[in-house]
Each structure stands twice: as structure tokens, then as C-alpha cells.
Design a protein around this motif. Structure first.
Motif, PDB file in Angstrom:
ATOM      1  N   LEU A  44      -3.166  -2.549  -4.091  1.00  0.00           N
ATOM      2  CA  LEU A  44      -1.726  -2.245  -3.426  1.00  0.00           C
ATOM      3  C   LEU A  44      -1.601  -2.968  -2.064  1.00  0.00           C
ATOM      4  O   LEU A  44      -2.571  -3.354  -1.368  1.00  0.00           O
ATOM      5  N   SER A  45      -0.479  -3.620  -1.811  1.00  0.00           N
ATOM      6  CA  SER A  45      -0.491  -4.365  -0.417  1.00  0.00           C
ATOM      7  C   SER A  45       0.820  -4.044   0.397  1.00  0.00           C
ATOM      8  O   SER A  45       1.844  -3.331  -0.183  1.00  0.00           O
ATOM      9  N   ASP A  46       0.759  -4.404   1.594  1.00  0.00           N
ATOM     10  CA  ASP A  46       1.930  -4.324   2.671  1.00  0.00           C
ATOM     11  C   ASP A  46       2.037  -2.595   2.787  1.00  0.00           C
ATOM     12  O   ASP A  46       3.172  -2.100   2.740  1.00  0.00           O
ATOM     13  N   LEU A  47       1.099  -1.843   2.954  1.00  0.00           N
ATOM     14  CA  LEU A  47       1.200  -0.414   3.035  1.00  0.00           C
ATOM     15  C   LEU A  47       1.001  -0.087   4.512  1.00  0.00           C
ATOM     16  O   LEU A  47       0.665  -0.617   5.415  1.00  0.00           O
ATOM     17  N   ASP A  48       2.452   0.662   4.924  1.00  0.00           N
ATOM     18  CA  ASP A  48       2.653   1.219   6.267  1.00  0.00           C
ATOM     19  C   ASP A  48       2.866   2.867   6.208  1.00  0.00           C
ATOM     20  O   ASP A  48       3.328   3.184   7.389  1.00  0.00           O
ATOM     21  N   LYS A  49       2.913   3.267   5.100  1.00  0.00           N
ATOM     22  CA  LYS A  49       3.087   4.809   5.028  1.00  0.00           C
ATOM     23  C   LYS A  49       2.713   5.321   3.614  1.00  0.00           C
ATOM     24  O   LYS A  49       2.153   4.508   2.871  1.00  0.00           O
ATOM     25  N   PRO A  50       2.710   6.711   3.572  1.00  0.00           N
ATOM     26  CA  PRO A  50       2.055   7.292   2.243  1.00  0.00           C
ATOM     27  C   PRO A  50       2.880   6.272   1.077  1.00  0.00           C
ATOM     28  O   PRO A  50       3.966   6.323   1.024  1.00  0.00           O
ATOM     29  N   PHE A  51       2.076   6.043   0.080  1.00  0.00           N
ATOM     30  CA  PHE A  51       2.487   5.350  -1.150  1.00  0.00           C
ATOM     31  C   PHE A  51       2.341   6.320  -2.252  1.00  0.00           C
ATOM     32  O   PHE A  51       1.344   6.857  -2.489  1.00  0.00           O
ATOM     33  N   TYR A  52       3.276   6.506  -3.366  1.00  0.00           N
ATOM     34  CA  TYR A  52       3.152   7.354  -4.310  1.00  0.00           C
ATOM     35  C   TYR A  52       3.329   6.660  -5.603  1.00  0.00           C
ATOM     36  O   TYR A  52       3.986   5.568  -5.822  1.00  0.00           O
ATOM     37  N   ILE A  53       2.451   6.901  -6.429  1.00  0.00           N
ATOM     38  CA  ILE A  53       2.190   6.323  -7.711  1.00  0.00           C
ATOM     39  C   ILE A  53       2.569   7.535  -8.893  1.00  0.00           C
ATOM     40  O   ILE A  53       1.671   8.236  -8.979  1.00  0.00           O
ATOM     41  N   ASP A  54       3.383   7.467  -9.566  1.00  0.00           N
ATOM     42  CA  ASP A  54       3.765   8.201 -10.659  1.00  0.00           C
ATOM     43  C   ASP A  54       3.448   7.806 -11.962  1.00  0.00           C
ATOM     44  O   ASP A  54       4.134   6.913 -12.431  1.00  0.00           O
ATOM     45  N   CYS A  55       2.380   8.135 -12.441  1.00  0.00           N
ATOM     46  CA  CYS A  55       1.736   7.324 -13.631  1.00  0.00           C
ATOM     47  C   CYS A  55       2.464   7.883 -14.901  1.00  0.00           C
ATOM     48  O   CYS A  55       2.465   7.032 -15.747  1.00  0.00           O
ATOM     49  N   GLU A  56       2.896   8.970 -15.103  1.00  0.00           N
ATOM     50  CA  GLU A  56       3.657   9.365 -16.272  1.00  0.00           C
ATOM     51  C   GLU A  56       4.950   8.685 -16.208  1.00  0.00           C
ATOM     52  O   GLU A  56       5.498   8.054 -17.462  1.00  0.00           O
ATOM     53  N   LYS A  57       5.925   8.723 -15.185  1.00  0.00           N
ATOM     54  CA  LYS A  57       7.003   7.750 -15.050  1.00  0.00           C
ATOM     55  C   LYS A  57       7.004   6.255 -14.990  1.00  0.00           C
ATOM     56  O   LYS A  57       7.972   5.464 -15.294  1.00  0.00           O
ATOM     57  N   GLU A  58       5.718   5.917 -14.774  1.00  0.00           N
ATOM     58  CA  GLU A  58       5.330   4.616 -14.501  1.00  0.00           C
ATOM     59  C   GLU A  58       6.233   3.851 -13.316  1.00  0.00           C
ATOM     60  O   GLU A  58       7.028   2.869 -13.752  1.00  0.00           O
ATOM     61  N   ARG A  59       6.148   4.522 -12.225  1.00  0.00           N
ATOM     62  CA  ARG A  59       7.083   3.834 -11.154  1.00  0.00           C
ATOM     63  C   ARG A  59       6.317   4.204  -9.751  1.00  0.00           C
ATOM     64  O   ARG A  59       5.427   5.311  -9.775  1.00  0.00           O
ATOM     65  N   CYS A  60       6.467   3.529  -8.851  1.00  0.00           N
ATOM     66  CA  CYS A  60       6.179   3.641  -7.475  1.00  0.00           C
ATOM     67  C   CYS A  60       7.215   3.804  -6.468  1.00  0.00           C
ATOM     68  O   CYS A  60       8.084   3.012  -6.533  1.00  0.00           O
ATOM     69  N   TYR A  61       6.756   4.580  -5.407  1.00  0.00           N
ATOM     70  CA  TYR A  61       7.824   4.672  -4.307  1.00  0.00           C
ATOM     71  C   TYR A  61       7.289   4.954  -3.154  1.00  0.00           C
ATOM     72  O   TYR A  61       6.238   5.352  -2.747  1.00  0.00           O
ATOM     73  N   GLU A  62       8.325   5.021  -1.892  1.00  0.00           N
ATOM     74  CA  GLU A  62       7.697   5.647  -0.670  1.00  0.00           C
ATOM     75  C   GLU A  62       8.935   6.583  -0.217  1.00  0.00           C
ATOM     76  O   GLU A  62      10.045   6.584  -0.813  1.00  0.00           O
ATOM     77  N   ILE A  63       8.518   7.395   0.603  1.00  0.00           N
ATOM     78  CA  ILE A  63       9.618   8.562   1.045  1.00  0.00           C
ATOM     79  C   ILE A  63      10.058   7.910   2.399  1.00  0.00           C
ATOM     80  O   ILE A  63       9.323   7.792   3.473  1.00  0.00           O
ATOM     81  N   VAL A  64      11.387   7.438   2.464  1.00  0.00           N
ATOM     82  CA  VAL A  64      12.136   6.860   3.583  1.00  0.00           C
ATOM     83  C   VAL A  64      13.167   7.951   4.130  1.00  0.00           C
ATOM     84  O   VAL A  64      13.905   8.560   3.327  1.00  0.00           O
ATOM     85  N   GLY A  65      13.043   8.849   5.134  1.00  0.00           N
ATOM     86  CA  GLY A  65      13.832   9.672   5.591  1.00  0.00           C
ATOM     87  C   GLY A  65      13.653  10.959   4.566  1.00  0.00           C
ATOM     88  O   GLY A  65      12.152  11.494   4.522  1.00  0.00           O
TER      89      GLY A  65
END
Length: 267
Positions: free
Chosen positions: A198-219
Motif C-alpha cells: 500500500l502506498s501514498d497513505l494519508d488516511k484510513p484505507f479500506y480493502i473490500d476483499c469480496e467486491k475486490e475494490r479499495c476506497y477512502e472516505i472523503v467527507g
């Protein structure tokens, strides 16, 4: 051999209203005409995917998937209750949306999303103890049961060479949701045999292993961000194996917290 748990009732919870009603609210109980046992389908139908080649003998096995789960329940209704509640019974079963199904007094504390599948045909009996006999049929398009009110696991203050050992609480592989709160901007993790960077992390990072996607919560919005995730097997995502102890080792970087929503599945 494990003891078989026989259920006398079930309940359905409307996912929109949160209202729960039980079979017993309508004077119903699960009917077992054979006191020595009951026929129960434990597994959904498997779909074996194969590759056929006319120039070769047989078939090449590719993988197996599960079809839908069918839940059939023979039910009898008491005369004074079942006869006067058909309007409410139809309303309870006839919703055109999924409801959460649970067996009453289930030791495994599991639930599954279902919708009523077949028409409502009741055999009416006169002069006896019961008013009506019917087989209720529900279909679960996702065939996996889930644990009710499953609590996430939290691992704090992780540094290189720290190792987490996790047992899958279900009886089939499951695909968790991970919330990783970093200290350092770059983190490398070994999950069983898979290496994740994982790179360029500056906030909580989410890994959804079932849906195979990654996201951050902005607002208050989920913002997809797959470019920060990389594994040594292209874009393979981790999962929790059911038949072994899973090991997660921190290789590089410091992590404030990993919160794991297991999404335990029971087949």
C-alpha cells in the motif's frame, strides 16, 4: 457426529422497516410427521464449470459455484389462530423484497436473506387440532448464511515483524472488509502467501476483499482508489481460508490499527 438441531419455528425481519414477526405469531409451527427424523437439504446445488474440447476425452474441470439455496418448511397452523390471520399471513410472506430469515433458538446464531418463492396453497383440515397444512418455500439468492451481529476484530500498534493469527469462524472461505489506519505512508503486508503493498497513505484505507475494490472516505463519500493497492499476484485480493490458521505479517511500515470485518460465511 454432531447433534442435529430441530427447529420449531422461524422469524422474518423486514430489511426496510426493521419489523420482526415469527411463525408462532400466526399460530404456526414446523411440522414433522416422522418423529424419527427429518429430510433436510444442507447444501445448495453445485454448478460444475468445465471446458469441453471435441478433440480430447472427457472434460477439463474449471471450478464449481453454488446455485441458490432453497428452504422448504412444512408448517401447520392452529385452528383458532391460523384461520383468522390469513390476511396478515399473506402480508407477512408476500413482500416483493428480501427479508432476513432466522431459525428460532438457533445455536449457530446465523441469518440469511430470503424471499418467498411459491404460491400460497394451504390444505384445510376440519374437525382436528390444526387448521391448515402448507409447505413454505423460500429462496436465498446468495446461498451463504452469515453470523448475526458479528463483531469486527481490531489489531492495534502494528510494526514490522508483528504477526496476526486468525481462524475463520465459518465452514467456507470468507472475504473480509479491512479498515487500515496507517502511521507511515507506505506499508507492506504478507497475508498467508500473498504480498500486499500500500502506498501514498494519508488516511484510513479500506480493502473490500469480496467486491475486490479499495476506497477512502472523503467527507461522507466512498472514493475508489485502487492505485494505492498492489499485490504480487496482479490485483489478487486476500481472503480468510476456512481450513487453516491464517497469518498476517507486517513486513514494512507501521500501522496504527487494522479493523477487520470478517464477513463470516456458512454454507
Amino acid at each position: 457426529m454432531a447433534n442435529y438441531q430441530y427447529f420449531y419455528g422461524f422469524k422474518l425481519t423486514d430489511k426496510e422497516t426493521g419489523i420482526t414477526k415469527r411463525l408462532s405469531d400466526f399460530g404456526g409451527t414446523v411440522y414433522n410427521p416422522n418423529s424419527d427424523g427429518i429430510n433436510k437439504n444442507l447444501l445448495p446445488e453445485p454448478n460444475h464449470i468445465v471446458d469441453k474440447n471435441e478433440n480430447q476425452d472427457g472434460e477439463r474441470y474449471v471450478k464449481t459455484t453454488y446455485g441458490t439455496r432453497i428452504i422448504e418448511i412444512p408448517v401447520v397452523f392452529a385452528e383458532k389462530d391460523g384461520g383468522g390471520n390469513l390476511f396478515e399471513l399473506n402480508q407477512w410472506l408476500g413482500k416483493k423484497r428480501q427479508q432476513v430469515f432466522e431459525w428460532e433458538d438457533d445455536d449457530e446464531n446465523k441469518e440469511i436473506d430470503v424471499i418467498y418463492q411459491k404460491g400460497f396453497d394451504m390444505d384445510i383440515m376440519f374437525g382436528g387440532q390444526f387448521y391448515g397444512l402448507i409447505t413454505l418455500t423460500f429462496i436465498a439468492h446468495n446461498p451463504y448464511w452469515r453470523l448475526k451481529n458479528e463483531v469486527p476484530s481490531i489489531y492495534k500498534d502494528l510494526k514490522p515483524n508483528d504477526e496476526i493469527k486468525i481462524k475463520n469462524k465459518g465452514n467456507t472461505d470468507c472475504f473480509p472488509l479491512l479498515e487500515i489506519t496507517p502511521i507511515d505512508k507506505s506499508v507492506k503486508i504478507q497475508w498467508n502467501d500473498l504480498i500486499i503493498s500500500l502506498s501514498d497513505l494519508d488516511k484510513p484505507f479500506y480493502i473490500d476483499c469480496e467486491k475486490e475494490r479499495c476506497y477512502e472516505i472523503v467527507g461522507d463519500k466512498h472514493t475508489l482508489n485502487l492505485v494505492k493497492y498492489k499485490s504480487d499476484d496482479y490485483l489478487t485480493f486476500p481472503y480468510l481460508k476456512c481450513d487453516t490458521t491464517n497469518k498476517i505479517k507486517i513486513l514494512e511500515g507501521n500501522i496504527s490499527q487494522i479493523k477487520m470485518f470478517h464477513n463470516t460465511r456458512i454454507i
